[in-house]
Design a protein around this motif. Structure first.
Motif, PDB file in Angstrom:
ATOM      1  N   LEU A   1       0.829  -1.204   0.000  1.00 33.20           N
ATOM      2  CA  LEU A   1       0.000   0.000   0.000  1.00 33.20           C
ATOM      3  C   LEU A   1       0.867   1.259   0.000  1.00 33.20           C
ATOM      4  CD1 LEU A   1      -2.784   1.304   0.116  1.00 33.20           C
ATOM      5  CD2 LEU A   1      -2.728   1.048   2.617  1.00 33.20           C
ATOM      6  N   GLU A   2       1.940   1.261   0.793  1.00 32.14           N
ATOM      7  CA  GLU A   2       2.832   2.417   0.829  1.00 32.14           C
ATOM      8  C   GLU A   2       3.454   2.676  -0.545  1.00 32.14           C
ATOM      9  OE1 GLU A   2       5.693   1.698   3.855  1.00 32.14           O
ATOM     10  OE2 GLU A   2       4.208   1.677   5.484  1.00 32.14           O
ATOM     11  N   ARG A   3       3.886   1.608  -1.203  1.00 36.91           N
ATOM     12  CA  ARG A   3       4.481   1.770  -2.533  1.00 36.91           C
ATOM     13  C   ARG A   3       3.455   2.305  -3.527  1.00 36.91           C
ATOM     14  NH1 ARG A   3       8.640  -3.244  -3.731  1.00 36.91           N
ATOM     15  NH2 ARG A   3       9.589  -3.354  -1.657  1.00 36.91           N
ATOM     16  N   THR A   4       2.231   1.854  -3.410  1.00 35.53           N
ATOM     17  CA  THR A   4       1.193   2.315  -4.339  1.00 35.53           C
ATOM     18  C   THR A   4       0.866   3.782  -4.105  1.00 35.53           C
ATOM     19  OG1 THR A   4       0.280   0.073  -4.342  1.00 35.53           O
ATOM     20  CG2 THR A   4      -1.121   1.820  -5.199  1.00 35.53           C
ATOM     21  N   VAL A   5       0.788   4.181  -2.847  1.00 35.47           N
ATOM     22  CA  VAL A   5       0.521   5.585  -2.526  1.00 35.47           C
ATOM     23  C   VAL A   5       1.616   6.482  -3.091  1.00 35.47           C
ATOM     24  CG1 VAL A   5       0.370   7.248  -0.634  1.00 35.47           C
ATOM     25  CG2 VAL A   5      -0.883   5.095  -0.494  1.00 35.47           C
ATOM     26  N   GLU A   6       2.866   6.065  -2.947  1.00 37.40           N
ATOM     27  CA  GLU A   6       3.971   6.860  -3.500  1.00 37.40           C
ATOM     28  C   GLU A   6       3.890   6.946  -5.023  1.00 37.40           C
ATOM     29  OE1 GLU A   6       6.176   8.680  -1.833  1.00 37.40           O
ATOM     30  OE2 GLU A   6       4.988   8.112  -0.074  1.00 37.40           O
ATOM     31  N   TYR A   7       3.463   5.860  -5.653  1.00 39.45           N
ATOM     32  CA  TYR A   7       3.417   5.850  -7.111  1.00 39.45           C
ATOM     33  C   TYR A   7       2.319   6.759  -7.653  1.00 39.45           C
ATOM     34  CZ  TYR A   7       3.133   4.184 -11.907  1.00 39.45           C
ATOM     35  OH  TYR A   7       3.105   4.131 -13.282  1.00 39.45           O
ATOM     36  N   VAL A   8       1.141   6.748  -7.026  1.00 41.14           N
ATOM     37  CA  VAL A   8       0.049   7.572  -7.548  1.00 41.14           C
ATOM     38  C   VAL A   8       0.326   9.062  -7.352  1.00 41.14           C
ATOM     39  CG1 VAL A   8      -1.648   5.749  -7.194  1.00 41.14           C
ATOM     40  CG2 VAL A   8      -1.312   7.473  -5.403  1.00 41.14           C
ATOM     41  N   LYS A   9       1.304   9.381  -6.520  1.00 35.99           N
ATOM     42  CA  LYS A   9       1.668  10.793  -6.361  1.00 35.99           C
ATOM     43  C   LYS A   9       2.481  11.320  -7.537  1.00 35.99           C
ATOM     44  CE  LYS A   9       1.877  10.729  -1.279  1.00 35.99           C
ATOM     45  NZ  LYS A   9       2.784  10.856  -0.106  1.00 35.99           N
ATOM     46  N   VAL A  10       3.131  10.425  -8.279  1.00 31.47           N
ATOM     47  CA  VAL A  10       4.012  10.867  -9.365  1.00 31.47           C
ATOM     48  C   VAL A  10       3.491  10.464 -10.741  1.00 31.47           C
ATOM     49  CG1 VAL A  10       6.049  10.839  -7.893  1.00 31.47           C
ATOM     50  CG2 VAL A  10       5.434   8.777  -9.143  1.00 31.47           C
ATOM     51  N   ARG A  11       2.619   9.455 -10.803  1.00 22.47           N
ATOM     52  CA  ARG A  11       2.081   9.067 -12.104  1.00 22.47           C
ATOM     53  C   ARG A  11       1.009  10.070 -12.533  1.00 22.47           C
ATOM     54  NH1 ARG A  11      -2.047   4.121 -13.447  1.00 22.47           N
ATOM     55  NH2 ARG A  11      -2.335   4.633 -15.643  1.00 22.47           N
ATOM     56  N   GLU A  12       1.175  10.626 -13.710  1.00 13.92           N
ATOM     57  CA  GLU A  12       0.260  11.674 -14.174  1.00 13.92           C
ATOM     58  C   GLU A  12      -0.663  11.164 -15.270  1.00 13.92           C
ATOM     59  OE1 GLU A  12       2.225  15.236 -15.310  1.00 13.92           O
ATOM     60  OE2 GLU A  12       2.936  15.691 -13.286  1.00 13.92           O
ATOM     61  N   GLN A  13      -1.877  11.689 -15.228  1.00 16.61           N
ATOM     62  CA  GLN A  13      -2.862  11.413 -16.258  1.00 16.61           C
ATOM     63  C   GLN A  13      -3.735  12.662 -16.402  1.00 16.61           C
ATOM     64  OE1 GLN A  13      -5.658   8.155 -15.497  1.00 16.61           O
ATOM     65  NE2 GLN A  13      -5.142   7.303 -17.489  1.00 16.61           N
ATOM     66  N   PHE A  14      -3.980  13.052 -17.643  1.00 18.22           N
ATOM     67  CA  PHE A  14      -4.710  14.290 -17.918  1.00 18.22           C
ATOM     68  C   PHE A  14      -4.030  15.500 -17.276  1.00 18.22           C
ATOM     69  CE2 PHE A  14      -7.976  10.898 -17.671  1.00 18.22           C
ATOM     70  CZ  PHE A  14      -8.271  10.812 -19.028  1.00 18.22           C
TER      71      PHE A  14
ATOM     72  N   PRO B   1      -1.352  14.360 -11.226  1.00 19.84           N
ATOM     73  CA  PRO B   1      -1.126  13.053 -10.602  1.00 19.84           C
ATOM     74  C   PRO B   1      -2.450  12.329 -10.370  1.00 19.84           C
ATOM     75  CG  PRO B   1       0.113  14.759  -9.461  1.00 19.84           C
ATOM     76  CD  PRO B   1      -0.800  15.467 -10.420  1.00 19.84           C
ATOM     77  N   ILE B   2      -2.451  11.030 -10.621  1.00 21.97           N
ATOM     78  CA  ILE B   2      -3.701  10.289 -10.456  1.00 21.97           C
ATOM     79  C   ILE B   2      -4.122  10.216  -8.995  1.00 21.97           C
ATOM     80  CG2 ILE B   2      -3.265   8.937 -12.537  1.00 21.97           C
ATOM     81  CD1 ILE B   2      -2.574   6.577 -10.686  1.00 21.97           C
ATOM     82  N   GLY B   3      -3.178  10.445  -8.089  1.00 22.01           N
ATOM     83  CA  GLY B   3      -3.524  10.458  -6.676  1.00 22.01           C
ATOM     84  C   GLY B   3      -4.412  11.616  -6.284  1.00 22.01           C
ATOM     85  N   SER B   4      -4.537  12.597  -7.149  1.00 20.42           N
ATOM     86  CA  SER B   4      -5.406  13.744  -6.857  1.00 20.42           C
ATOM     87  C   SER B   4      -6.859  13.461  -7.212  1.00 20.42           C
ATOM     88  CB  SER B   4      -4.925  14.984  -7.617  1.00 20.42           C
ATOM     89  OG  SER B   4      -5.039  14.785  -9.031  1.00 20.42           O
ATOM     90  N   PHE B   5      -7.115  12.354  -7.928  1.00 22.96           N
ATOM     91  CA  PHE B   5      -8.489  12.017  -8.289  1.00 22.96           C
ATOM     92  C   PHE B   5      -9.198  11.394  -7.079  1.00 22.96           C
ATOM     93  CE2 PHE B   5      -6.440  11.407 -12.592  1.00 22.96           C
ATOM     94  CZ  PHE B   5      -6.833  12.665 -13.055  1.00 22.96           C
ATOM     95  N   GLN B   6     -10.418  11.829  -6.866  1.00 23.94           N
ATOM     96  CA  GLN B   6     -11.156  11.381  -5.698  1.00 23.94           C
ATOM     97  C   GLN B   6     -11.417   9.875  -5.720  1.00 23.94           C
ATOM     98  OE1 GLN B   6     -15.308  12.736  -5.015  1.00 23.94           O
ATOM     99  NE2 GLN B   6     -14.481  13.701  -3.161  1.00 23.94           N
ATOM    100  N   ALA B   7     -11.678   9.326  -6.887  1.00 23.37           N
ATOM    101  CA  ALA B   7     -11.943   7.895  -6.983  1.00 23.37           C
ATOM    102  C   ALA B   7     -10.738   7.077  -6.513  1.00 23.37           C
ATOM    103  CB  ALA B   7     -12.318   7.521  -8.413  1.00 23.37           C
ATOM    104  N   VAL B   8      -9.532   7.516  -6.891  1.00 20.50           N
ATOM    105  CA  VAL B   8      -8.309   6.821  -6.461  1.00 20.50           C
ATOM    106  C   VAL B   8      -8.120   6.978  -4.956  1.00 20.50           C
ATOM    107  CG1 VAL B   8      -5.802   6.761  -6.679  1.00 20.50           C
ATOM    108  CG2 VAL B   8      -7.215   7.043  -8.715  1.00 20.50           C
ATOM    109  N   GLN B   9      -8.368   8.161  -4.445  1.00 22.31           N
ATOM    110  CA  GLN B   9      -8.218   8.391  -3.015  1.00 22.31           C
ATOM    111  C   GLN B   9      -9.161   7.513  -2.205  1.00 22.31           C
ATOM    112  OE1 GLN B   9      -8.820  12.598  -2.500  1.00 22.31           O
ATOM    113  NE2 GLN B   9      -6.924  13.166  -3.555  1.00 22.31           N
TER     114      GLN B   9
END
Length: 428
Positions: A289-302, A305-313
């Motif tokens: 889970l920690e690795r995934t959280v770090e990854y969604v902070k840097v992977r960008e889409q549109f 970062p995809i971590g900014s999307f509410q569905a991912v959060q």
């Protein structure tokens, strides 16, 4: 139950985490699983000699650290975070407790210090791949999993001879056990076998040295390379009985000659294994889970970062809650099995270790699956680290589960269905 960890327990966690962070990166892990032993022997010696890991839950009188199941569970949580390939689980959670519970004083004095120091590694050989049944994790242990006195399984034949007062004579073993955790390289094998034929059949445990004449061992190919499995063939192998048939067990489990003594000792060891495995699965789930959280902070889409999307959060928040719940259950399970004389703690709920293991394995499977999804295209490549966690989740459930059977047996043990006529039986 006191939910707070002591200063000593926190120190065990911190020291072990720092060491594994330096010595067990992804490249180190992949190199270790390709060794003949299936783990890094140098790292294992360091863990044993500097931290006393295999002897954490053994009494100081036998060379152990003198801690308990909680400290062993904390260590397993840290090894689970890095998916450490090591003989810790079969040695410290399977073999050592059984030797302590059933062994004669001479056997304990000979074997336990070597196991505690890491000089000797152990494995429990159960025929038919029925380890979860033998440990009473998914069904009641009735002893019929070891061959039932009929063809198949592993058969034991007493040949008479040697042995002092109260000790059995020489035994010979013949049969095969597959999917033995750490069995391909362990220096000591505890072999579950049937003796007495069909009419007087009973399940006994035997001590066999890994290099004994007639022992043929092959490492099996497994989906999860970090869980080394071996196929153990016994061809008229000389063995010694664990314990004495007319003696009581050291930890009050009943001697090997008492009715159900071996089955009770295996069930008690199974509760400890469930607590250690639950903690290990929680550590793996937390790390994934920690690795995934770090990854969604840097992977960008549109463009963001995809971590900014509410569905991912929301998905990650649900996983976080599940991991924390599994961690609480694992801590409770470790406390529950740490009672006096190695038995359950006073006031502990029956079936708690099995239920904690079911929840932890289900959590690891969910987190590993979401990790692959949220890593996108790269996450679906077989070489990505996310698949290491997925393989661990799948293979642990095959070895010790499945989850629905763990839950059903825990409910049956706790008497959840005892009053209403409903039975917790699950078809195979």
């Amino acid at each position: 139950m006191d939910a707070a960890f002591t200063e000593e327990q926190d120190e065990i966690r911190r020291t072990l985490r720092e060491l594994l962070h330096k010595r067990c990166g992804p490249d180190d892990l992949r190199a270790a699983v390709r060794t003949p032993e299936g783990h890094d022997p140098g790292l294992w010696r360091q863990l044993a000699q500097q931290l006393g890991l295999p002897g954490l839950a053994l009494p100081a009188a036998y060379g152990g650290v003198g801690c308990g199941p909680t400290e062993l569970a904390l260590a397993c949580e840290e090894t689970g975070r890095v998916l450490l390939p090591s003989p810790l689980l079969p040695t410290a959670a399977l073999v050592a407790p059984l030797v302590l519970a059933l062994g004669t004083e001479a056997q304990r004095a000979e074997l336990l210090p070597a196991l505690a120091s890491g000089e000797l590694t152990g494995a429990l050989a159960v025929p038919g791949g029925r380890l979860s049944t033998a440990l009473a994790l998914t069904a009641r242990n009735g002893g019929d999993w070891a061959g039932g006195g009929r063809a198949g399984g592993i058969q034991a034949r007493e040949c008479g001879g040697g042995g002092g007062p109260g000790a059995a004579g020489e035994w010979r073993l013949y049969g095969e056990a597959a999917q033995v955790l750490g069995g391909h390289s362990a220096g000591l094998l505890l072999v579950a076998a049937h003796a007495g034929g069909y009419a007087r059949s009973r399940t006994l445990l035997f001590v066999v040295r890994g290099d004994a004449p007639g022992v043929v061992r092959v490492r099996q190919t497994a989906m999860d390379e970090t869980r080394a499995l071996g196929d153990v063939q016994l061809r008229n192998v000389r063995a010694s009985l664990l314990g004495a048939e007319d003696a009581e067990g050291a930890e009050g489990a009943g001697g090997v000659g008492t009715a159900g003594g071996v089955e009770r000792a295996l069930a008690r060891a199974g509760a400890g294994v469930a607590a250690a495995l639950a903690a290990e699965a929680v550590g793996a789930a937390g790390a994934a889970l920690e690795r995934t959280v770090e990854y969604v902070k840097v992977r960008e889409q549109f463009g963001r970062p995809i971590g900014s999307f509410q569905a991912v959060q929301h998905r990650l928040a649900d996983l976080y809650v599940q991991v924390q719940a599994a961690r609480s259950a694992a801590c409770y399970a470790a406390w529950a099995v740490g009672g006096p004389a190695g038995g359950p703690a006073e006031g502990a709920e029956p079936g708690a270790p099995g239920l904690a293991l079911a929840h932890a394995l289900e959590t690891l499977r969910a987190v590993a699956g979401e990790a692959i999804q949220l890593h996108g295209g790269i996450g679906f490549t077989w070489e990505h680290d996310a698949h290491l966690f997925f393989k661990r989740a799948a293979c642990d459930e095959l070895l010790f589960g499945p989850v629905h059977r763990l839950r059903a047996h825990a409910a049956e043990t706790a008497g959840v269905f005892g009053g209403g006529g409903m039975r917790a039986e699950v078809s195979v």
